[in-house]
Design a protein around this motif. Structure first.
Motif, PDB file in Angstrom:
ATOM      1  N   PRO A 154       1.863  -3.439  -4.786  1.00  0.00           N
ATOM      2  CA  PRO A 154       2.720  -3.865  -3.671  1.00  0.00           C
ATOM      3  C   PRO A 154       4.078  -4.363  -4.152  1.00  0.00           C
ATOM      4  CG  PRO A 154       0.526  -4.865  -3.557  1.00  0.00           C
ATOM      5  CD  PRO A 154       0.658  -4.261  -4.915  1.00  0.00           C
ATOM      6  N   LYS A 155       5.082  -4.060  -3.381  1.00  0.00           N
ATOM      7  CA  LYS A 155       6.411  -4.592  -3.664  1.00  0.00           C
ATOM      8  C   LYS A 155       6.511  -6.011  -3.117  1.00  0.00           C
ATOM      9  CE  LYS A 155       8.833  -0.143  -3.692  1.00  0.00           C
ATOM     10  NZ  LYS A 155       9.955   0.644  -3.122  1.00  0.00           N
ATOM     11  N   GLY A 156       7.417  -6.775  -3.725  1.00  0.00           N
ATOM     12  CA  GLY A 156       7.675  -8.119  -3.242  1.00  0.00           C
ATOM     13  C   GLY A 156       6.686  -9.159  -3.703  1.00  0.00           C
ATOM     14  N   GLU A 157       5.748  -8.795  -4.590  1.00  0.00           N
ATOM     15  CA  GLU A 157       4.767  -9.768  -5.078  1.00  0.00           C
ATOM     16  C   GLU A 157       4.907  -9.992  -6.577  1.00  0.00           C
ATOM     17  OE1 GLU A 157       0.826  -8.752  -3.908  1.00  0.00           O
ATOM     18  OE2 GLU A 157       1.345  -8.539  -1.784  1.00  0.00           O
ATOM     19  N   ASN A 158       6.086  -9.689  -7.110  1.00  0.00           N
ATOM     20  CA  ASN A 158       6.391  -9.885  -8.531  1.00  0.00           C
ATOM     21  C   ASN A 158       5.511  -9.024  -9.442  1.00  0.00           C
ATOM     22  OD1 ASN A 158       8.329 -11.709  -7.833  1.00  0.00           O
ATOM     23  ND2 ASN A 158       7.121 -13.526  -8.339  1.00  0.00           N
ATOM     24  N   ARG A 159       5.002  -7.890  -8.911  1.00  0.00           N
ATOM     25  CA  ARG A 159       4.217  -6.983  -9.736  1.00  0.00           C
ATOM     26  C   ARG A 159       5.083  -5.857 -10.307  1.00  0.00           C
ATOM     27  NH1 ARG A 159      -1.620  -5.623  -7.342  1.00  0.00           N
ATOM     28  NH2 ARG A 159      -1.751  -4.764  -9.462  1.00  0.00           N
ATOM     29  N   ASP A 163      11.149  -6.522  -8.539  1.00  0.00           N
ATOM     30  CA  ASP A 163      10.958  -7.733  -7.737  1.00  0.00           C
ATOM     31  C   ASP A 163      11.561  -8.957  -8.416  1.00  0.00           C
ATOM     32  OD1 ASP A 163       9.500  -6.238  -5.910  1.00  0.00           O
ATOM     33  OD2 ASP A 163       7.568  -6.749  -6.826  1.00  0.00           O
ATOM     34  N   ASN A 184       2.500 -10.423 -14.842  1.00  0.00           N
ATOM     35  CA  ASN A 184       1.736 -10.693 -13.628  1.00  0.00           C
ATOM     36  C   ASN A 184       0.242 -10.506 -13.910  1.00  0.00           C
ATOM     37  OD1 ASN A 184       0.329  -9.733 -11.038  1.00  0.00           O
ATOM     38  ND2 ASN A 184       2.255 -10.570 -10.246  1.00  0.00           N
TER      39      ASN A 184
END
Length: 536
Positions: A154-159, A163, A184
């Protein structure tokens, strides 16, 4: 042409006998590096265009499994096992491709190299032949997608690096948009589970980690501890000191320093790009400055040496492959002689061993070098010393069973000023640019020579002259005289050392002139009952 490159003997009597070690070594280095005992000889089991092979590549590998073992390899670096649906195109170069595995889509094993069932089959065939599958792992970059056996990032989860550019712990891949942030914990766990699956379900006995400049070596160490702490691992750290900013302390380090630092953190071996850099930019004498030539065994034992691979060298098929940093063709035979007779863990590139092009394939030569390494017991940490003053490179290597003397592009013709008289010729190749001696007994055989149509006049005789010392090394003045046993046929029995595949020609010689046999050289492999003939 009489000065055609010297060949080597093929050990026909051993054609069906495996050259793998009788007892496979295992274990870590004293410093805890996972090098599996230091006795591995790796085959890179693919090239850049293998994914475009008319036949599924896993099937090609399976059919070669027994031969791979017989040729002396103990491990095979497998292609990335995951599905890659990517497509790339270079309009300027007119090239395109995709599916190579380095921009993988998910963990589905039905990829460009074959089906999941074929992967299981080739892994089983290799293990049955006592050859370890070493899987190529690509932890840094991933092509987004969630279909099939999808891996959702997923984008936006610092993965993803995109991000949070500052939270990733390595260099970005391209623009960073497909770069996984391995700082992460979710990403780390993702690979932890997959490596465990490759070990339990697909026979993995080690891993090759791609683009390790993109993430901390500590992650690799953790994955190995979690999944196969006793296995083999090697990282691809391809980044020179000059690529670091001038204010970074690593900018002033050596290639060796950077490689050893990564190995210290990961507790894995590392591809010897210090040696590769010297092969590309230095003279033959400079090859001793690779990681595998370091005076400290703690540095030698972590070096995985190579001449070329799918990234650096050419590949058979469409567009000729990556070709990013290929070694000059005139250095290849010397380079393989070096890595296969000196410390480190040597890696042989598939097209060089099993390619279809006879002008570039080196199978018989490499097989002979592997046999010499195995017989001598040369391992990753073996002692090596270098001698200067004879031109080129001269090395003395101490294996578990024998010592080797290697001379590359050197004026050294005899090793007696370096070692005792027990050393005998083991191999001569590349027009004398490659010479090897070992501490052992030299086999020799009487070979029957024959020259037909040897018409002569008073004062002339027929001689045999050729590539070996016994045949004068192409010097007419040192040729061996034959007898007119059934004139105009001339014959003679000559004792030859079994180290060489001998090339030779008939020669009519008098005090005033020498007339050579026309056309190609004659060949003979010295063995019991061997005979050879030429025609003037």
């Amino acid at each position: 042409m009489k000065y055609r490159t010297l060949g080597i003997i093929i050990a026909f009597q051993l054609a069906c006998a495996s050259m793998a070690l009788a007892v496979d070594q295992s274990g870590k280095t004293p410093a805890g590096v996972r090098y599996h005992g230091g006795d591995e000889i790796l085959l890179q089991g693919f090239h850049w265009n293998s994914v475009r092979s008319p036949e599924h590549w896993y099937t090609v590998m399976k059919e070669r499994a027994a031969r791979i073992a017989d040729d002396g390899f103990s491990a095979v670096w497998m292609p990335p096992p995951w599905r890659d649906t990517s497509h790339w195109e270079n309009k300027d170069a007119g090239t395109s491709g995709g599916g190579e595995g380095y921009f993988w889509h998910d963990f589905d094993k039905n990829g460009g190299y074959g089906t999941e069932a074929e992967l299981r089959t080739v892994a089983a065939a290799l293990k049955a032949a006592n050859v370890k599958p070493i899987y190529d792992i690509v932890p840094n970059h991933h092509r987004p997608g969630v279909d099939g056996a999808g891996v959702s990032i997923p984008k936006g989860e610092n993965r993803l690096r995109s991000d949070c550019a500052t939270c990733d712990d390595g260099d970005p891949f391209l623009d960073g948009s497909a770069d996984l942030n391995l700082a992460n914990a979710a990403n780390l766990a993702l690979f932890d589970g997959e490596l465990r699956s490759l070990r339990t379900e697909y026979g993995a006995e080690g891993f090759r980690f791609d683009f390790v400049r993109g993430y901390a070596g500590s992650h690799v160490d953790q994955w190995m501890r979690d999944t196969d702490d006793a296995g083999f691992c090697v990282g691809e750290y391809w980044k020179g000191p000059s690529e670091f900013p001038v204010d970074d302390p690593r900018h002033s380090k050596s290639w060796q320093d950077l490689l050893k630092a990564w190995s210290d953190e990961s507790h894995c071996t590392v591809f010897d790009f210090a040696l590769k850099e010297r092969m590309q930019n230095g003279g033959v004498a400079d090859w001793r400055f690779g990681l595998n030539g370091n005076p400290d065994p703690r540095w030698r034992e972590v070096a995985v040496t190579f001449v070329d691979n799918h990234d650096t060298g050419p590949s058979p098929g469409q567009y000729g492959g990556q070709h990013h940093w290929p070694l000059r063709a005139d250095l290849r035979r010397m380079a393989y002689a070096y890595i296969l007779s000196t410390p480190g863990t040597p890696t042989v590139y598939w097209p060089d061993m099993y390619g279809d092009d006879p002008s570039t394939q080196l199978h018989d030569y490499l097989r002979r070098l592997i046999r010499l390494r195995r017989d001598a017991g040369v391992r990753a940490q073996s002692a090596v010393t270098f001698k200067v003053g004879d031109g080129g490179l001269v090395a003395v290597v101490t294996g578990d069973s024998q010592r080797l003397v290697l001379a590359l592009n050197s004026t050294l013709l005899e090793p007696r000023d370096l070692v005792d008289d027990s050393f005998v010729p083991a191999l001569e190749d590349d027009g004398g640019k490659v010479r090897l001696w070992h501490s052992g007994t030299a086999s020799s055989f009487i070979v029957a020579f024959r020259c037909d149509n040897g018409n002569t006049v008073a004062g002339e005789s027929v001689y045999a002259v050729g590539s070996s010392k016994e045949l004068g090394q192409w010097d007419p003045a040192r040729a061996v005289k034959l007898e007119p046993s059934a004139y105009p046929t001339w014959t003679g029995n000559i004792t030859l050392t079994a180290a060489f595949d001998v090339e030779w020609k008939c020669l009519v010689r008098s005090d005033q002139k020498a007339v050579w046999q026309a056309g190609a050289n004659n060949h003979v492999v010295p063995n019991a009952g061997a005979s050879t003939k030429g025609t003037l």
